[in-house]
Design a protein around this motif. Structure first.
Motif: not given
Length: 90
Positions: A68-88
């Motif tokens: 559960l922790h690692y799934r949430a942790f991975n989703l957090e990183a994916l959301l950060v990546g998506i935010l950077f994708l939008v910013a780029s």
């Protein structure tokens, strides 16, 4: 051989997701929007494809000691990546 197989597993997990987000953040900070976009597009078109199954399961995180922790942790990183994708793309 066991070490080599272990390293391949972590490369496909949240470690790779956070690494990708950190590289993109560094490129954005340096003003390299094209480089950030390239890193993120390669991740989302490549390694990401294996990270979340059609069912929504995260197979690399689901086998961990605290999935559960690692799934949430991975989703957090994916959301950060998506935010950077939008910013780029601005």
């Amino acid at each position: 051989m066991r070490v080599a197989v272990s390293s391949l597993t972590w490369i496909s997990s949240n470690h790779l997701t956070f690494y990708t987000a950190q590289v993109a953040a560094s490129k954005l900070y340096a003003g390299d929007k094209a480089g950030a976009l390239d890193v993120l597009q390669r991740f989302f078109e490549g390694a990401f494809q294996d990270q979340i199954a059609a069912s929504g399961e995260q197979p690399f995180e689901g086998i961990r000691a605290n999935p559960l922790h690692y799934r949430a942790f991975n989703l957090e990183a994916l959301l950060v990546g998506i935010l950077f994708l939008v910013a780029s793309q601005d």
